[in-house]
Structures are given as structure tokens and as C-alpha cells.
Motif scaffolding. Structure first.
Motif, mmCIF file in Angstrom:
data_model
loop_
_atom_site.group_PDB
_atom_site.id
_atom_site.type_symbol
_atom_site.label_atom_id
_atom_site.label_comp_id
_atom_site.label_asym_id
_atom_site.label_seq_id
_atom_site.Cartn_x
_atom_site.Cartn_y
_atom_site.Cartn_z
ATOM 1 N N LEU A 12 77.364 -23.714 21.834
ATOM 2 C CA LEU A 12 77.104 -23.703 23.093
ATOM 3 C C LEU A 12 78.465 -24.280 23.731
ATOM 4 O O LEU A 12 79.361 -25.061 23.054
ATOM 5 C CB LEU A 12 76.116 -24.608 23.417
ATOM 6 N N PRO A 13 78.783 -23.877 24.961
ATOM 7 C CA PRO A 13 79.967 -24.752 25.691
ATOM 8 C C PRO A 13 79.663 -26.131 25.652
ATOM 9 O O PRO A 13 78.547 -26.521 25.579
ATOM 10 C CB PRO A 13 79.771 -24.177 27.298
ATOM 11 N N GLU A 14 80.771 -26.725 25.713
ATOM 12 C CA GLU A 14 80.847 -28.185 25.809
ATOM 13 C C GLU A 14 79.871 -28.940 26.744
ATOM 14 O O GLU A 14 79.404 -30.057 26.727
ATOM 15 C CB GLU A 14 82.321 -28.905 26.110
ATOM 16 N N ASP A 15 80.042 -28.349 28.193
ATOM 17 C CA ASP A 15 79.069 -28.678 29.030
ATOM 18 C C ASP A 15 77.551 -28.735 28.807
ATOM 19 O O ASP A 15 76.789 -29.785 29.219
ATOM 20 C CB ASP A 15 79.452 -28.358 30.426
ATOM 21 N N GLU A 16 77.480 -27.658 28.359
ATOM 22 C CA GLU A 16 75.721 -27.529 27.647
ATOM 23 C C GLU A 16 75.438 -28.601 26.696
ATOM 24 O O GLU A 16 74.385 -29.140 26.444
ATOM 25 C CB GLU A 16 75.367 -26.266 27.356
#
Length: 91
Positions: A12-16
Motif C-alpha cells: 500500500l502507499p505510505e499514506d494508506e
């Protein structure tokens, strides 16, 4: 020792990733909200938190959320409706 939940989490992307940890840390956000948004059930979230937190932090978090009625939709009061608004958690 890497599980499927950890592999999925790392993709997953870091923000998620950050949002999942934040939602798990919040006392009033049920595990079902994390599952509906990210497809990670309570056991998966526990594995992720064990992997991401320091051992003492994980132990304290686990003690705090175990059996907490606000973290489990089935145990929560019907008056509490937080975390089910589709626009509340932006992706």
C-alpha cells in the motif's frame, strides 16, 4: 516471518499505511471500518500493529483495544455511528 497481511500492507502507499495504523490506534474507530476501507480484518490489523510498533507499544495497544466495545461494531452502542461515513476517511 512475514504473513500475507504484512505483504499486503507493505504494497500500500505510505499514506494508506499510516492511515491504517492511525485508525487502529484510535479508540473509537472499529476494526470493521478498517476492513471495509482496506480489506484488512482484525487479525490482519493485529499482525500489522505487532510488526509496526515497538514491543511495549504493541503490548499496551493490545491491552487497550482487547474487548473494548468501541473497537468492535457488535459490542458498540447503537448511538455511536462514527467511522461509517464514506467521506470521513479520505484516501
Amino acid at each position: 516471518m512475514s504473513s500475507a497481511a504484512i505483504k499486503h500492507f507493505r504494497q500500500l502507499p505510505e499514506d494508506e499505511q499510516s492511515r491504517i495504523i492511525e485508525m487502529a490506534w484510535e479508540d473509537r474507530t472499529p476494526f470493521e471500518a478498517i476492513e471495509s476501507l482496506f480489506g484488512l480484518g482484525e487479525p490482519d490489523v493485529i499482525k500489522i500493529m505487532r510488526h509496526q510498533l515497538k514491543p511495549n507499544s504493541f503490548k499496551l495497544w493490545r491491552q487497550r483495544v482487547s474487548g473494548r466495545n468501541t473497537k468492535h461494531k457488535a459490542l458498540r452502542s447503537p448511538e455511536v455511528s462514527r467511522a461509517y461515513c464514506p467521506t470521513q476517511y479520505k484516501r
